[in-house]
Write a protein that holds these residues in place. Structure first.
Motif, PDB file in Angstrom:
ATOM      1  N   SER A 102       7.116  -7.839 -21.418  1.00  0.00           N
ATOM      2  CA  SER A 102       5.780  -8.063 -21.112  1.00  0.00           C
ATOM      3  C   SER A 102       4.853  -6.947 -20.674  1.00  0.00           C
ATOM      4  CB  SER A 102       5.639  -9.279 -20.002  1.00  0.00           C
ATOM      5  OG  SER A 102       6.126 -10.048 -20.051  1.00  0.00           O
ATOM      6  N   LEU A 103       5.564  -5.764 -20.000  1.00  0.00           N
ATOM      7  CA  LEU A 103       4.949  -4.480 -19.865  1.00  0.00           C
ATOM      8  C   LEU A 103       4.638  -3.870 -20.810  1.00  0.00           C
ATOM      9  CD1 LEU A 103       7.075  -3.442 -16.762  1.00  0.00           C
ATOM     10  CD2 LEU A 103       4.788  -4.427 -16.595  1.00  0.00           C
ATOM     11  N   PRO A 108       2.793  -0.049 -24.955  1.00  0.00           N
ATOM     12  CA  PRO A 108       4.084   0.064 -25.701  1.00  0.00           C
ATOM     13  C   PRO A 108       4.913   1.371 -25.238  1.00  0.00           C
ATOM     14  CG  PRO A 108       2.530   0.403 -27.120  1.00  0.00           C
ATOM     15  CD  PRO A 108       1.763  -0.149 -25.929  1.00  0.00           C
ATOM     16  N   ASP A 109       4.154   2.361 -24.363  1.00  0.00           N
ATOM     17  CA  ASP A 109       4.943   3.464 -23.818  1.00  0.00           C
ATOM     18  C   ASP A 109       5.624   3.315 -22.788  1.00  0.00           C
ATOM     19  OD1 ASP A 109       3.456   4.954 -25.765  1.00  0.00           O
ATOM     20  OD2 ASP A 109       2.185   5.762 -24.586  1.00  0.00           O
ATOM     21  N   ILE A 110       5.685   1.824 -22.004  1.00  0.00           N
ATOM     22  CA  ILE A 110       6.405   1.594 -20.901  1.00  0.00           C
ATOM     23  C   ILE A 110       7.922   1.169 -21.552  1.00  0.00           C
ATOM     24  CG2 ILE A 110       6.693  -0.081 -18.991  1.00  0.00           C
ATOM     25  CD1 ILE A 110       3.763  -0.161 -18.672  1.00  0.00           C
ATOM     26  N   SER A 137      -2.246  12.770 -16.479  1.00  0.00           N
ATOM     27  CA  SER A 137      -3.523  12.428 -15.964  1.00  0.00           C
ATOM     28  C   SER A 137      -4.177  11.060 -16.407  1.00  0.00           C
ATOM     29  CB  SER A 137      -4.474  13.515 -16.517  1.00  0.00           C
ATOM     30  OG  SER A 137      -4.496  13.501 -18.034  1.00  0.00           O
ATOM     31  N   HIS A 138      -2.996  10.253 -16.835  1.00  0.00           N
ATOM     32  CA  HIS A 138      -3.040   8.862 -17.004  1.00  0.00           C
ATOM     33  C   HIS A 138      -2.334   7.988 -16.404  1.00  0.00           C
ATOM     34  CE1 HIS A 138      -5.405  11.139 -20.462  1.00  0.00           C
ATOM     35  NE2 HIS A 138      -6.259  10.059 -20.442  1.00  0.00           N
ATOM     36  N   GLY A 139      -2.726   6.652 -16.117  1.00  0.00           N
ATOM     37  CA  GLY A 139      -2.197   5.873 -15.524  1.00  0.00           C
ATOM     38  C   GLY A 139      -1.366   4.861 -16.506  1.00  0.00           C
ATOM     39  N   PRO A 140      -0.370   4.014 -16.200  1.00  0.00           N
ATOM     40  CA  PRO A 140       0.417   3.272 -17.179  1.00  0.00           C
ATOM     41  C   PRO A 140      -0.391   2.569 -18.013  1.00  0.00           C
ATOM     42  CG  PRO A 140       0.505   2.326 -14.998  1.00  0.00           C
ATOM     43  CD  PRO A 140      -0.302   3.778 -14.920  1.00  0.00           C
TER      44      PRO A 140
END
Length: 291
Positions: A102-103, A108-110, A137-140
């Motif tokens: 689901s994440l 898809p990088d998770i 510098s970017h969140g998930p």
């Protein structure tokens, strides 16, 4: 002349106030957005586990309501239920309790989720396909964020089966991301909080911390080649030599060698800007089975 100077300083003070207020507002909003983003992902990550617990409770309640204490088949039914539970446990023992799939629909990088009891570290781990600096510098979810997101570089495998997988995270003033790693500078805390769990879509891996080191700024993946045994051993030796000894702890009850799989969690230090603080742990179990 004095009035002009006074006006100048008042104007300068007002501008300074506006700038400071603006920076403070930005940091507050950035921290709030990062926290909300992580809370939403955590809710999604743990949803399958919560649903599974609810289903087990409902099943248990239904089974209890069907039992007749005067029924001669009661003992046989209980035995069957226990066998079913054991069978179900065996079927699910090789899967993660975190809903990585689901994440990955969000990003898809998770590829994994890390949890360290006793700290705020309960986050996704990401790997950008082309830019190793992206998640600084970017969140998930890919939004601009000074908090970033814990990540590994493209030189490491998302299987986490390299000798040493290095996971990077910011040391945030609000205590989030990898700021909690600095808790392990306290030996009592380290000795009572040694477990790390990393979950992927297929497996749940348990690690045991054996070192918390104020390391140099050596770029570990470049300097030590995981494919060379001598380099693997050299990295392990460097934990006690390439460090600030007064702020480093190495526990000697884990005999870690070149054939083990370890993770190195890395963050910065507010005082020693040219150093990295790292927490190093060795893989002990995959899906509850010793490795």
């Amino acid at each position: 002349m004095m009035n002009r100077k006074k006006k100048y300083y008042l104007c300068l003070a007002f501008i300074s106030f506006i700038v400071i207020a603006g920076i403070g507002t930005y940091l507050f909003i950035d921290s709030r957005n990062s926290r909300q983003e992580m809370d939403e992902l955590a809710s999604m990550a743990y949803s399958s586990l919560e649903q599974s617990d609810d289903a087990m409770e409902d099943s248990s309640a239904a089974s209890s309501s069907d039992i007749d204490l005067n029924d001669s088949n009661t003992l046989a039914s209980e035995a069957t239920s226990e066998a079913t539970i054991e069978e179900t446990s065996e079927q699910t023992s090789n899967t993660s309790n975190i809903d990585i799939v689901s994440l990955q629909n969000v990003n898809p990088d998770i590829f994994a989720w890390i949890n360290i009891p006793g700290t705020l570290i309960d986050y996704p781990i990401v790997q950008h396909p082309t830019d190793d600096t992206y998640y600084l510098s970017h969140g998930p979810e890919g939004m601009n964020s000074s908090h970033g997101c814990p990540f590994i570089e493209s030189c490491d495998s998302i299987s986490l089966q390299d000798f040493n997988t290095v996971v990077y995270g910011h040391n945030m003033n609000d205590g989030s991301m990898f700021a909690g790693l600095h808790k392990f500078e306290d030996k009592d805390f380290l000795e009572s909080h040694r477990e790390i769990t990393i979950s992927t879509a297929d497996h749940e891996m348990s690690y045991r911390i054996f070192a918390a080191v104020m390391y140099s700024d050596t770029y570990i993946p470049y300097y030590y080649d995981d494919s060379v045994e001598a380099d693997r051993l050299a990295f392990l030796d460097s934990l006690s030599t390439d460090c600030v000894s007064s702020r480093s702890i190495i526990l000697d009850d884990e005999k870690v060698g070149a054939d083990d799989h370890i993770i190195t969690l890395s963050t910065c230090d507010r005082k020693l800007r040219d150093n990295r603080f790292i927490v190093v742990a060795v893989l002990k179990k995959i899906d509850g089975v010793d490795v």
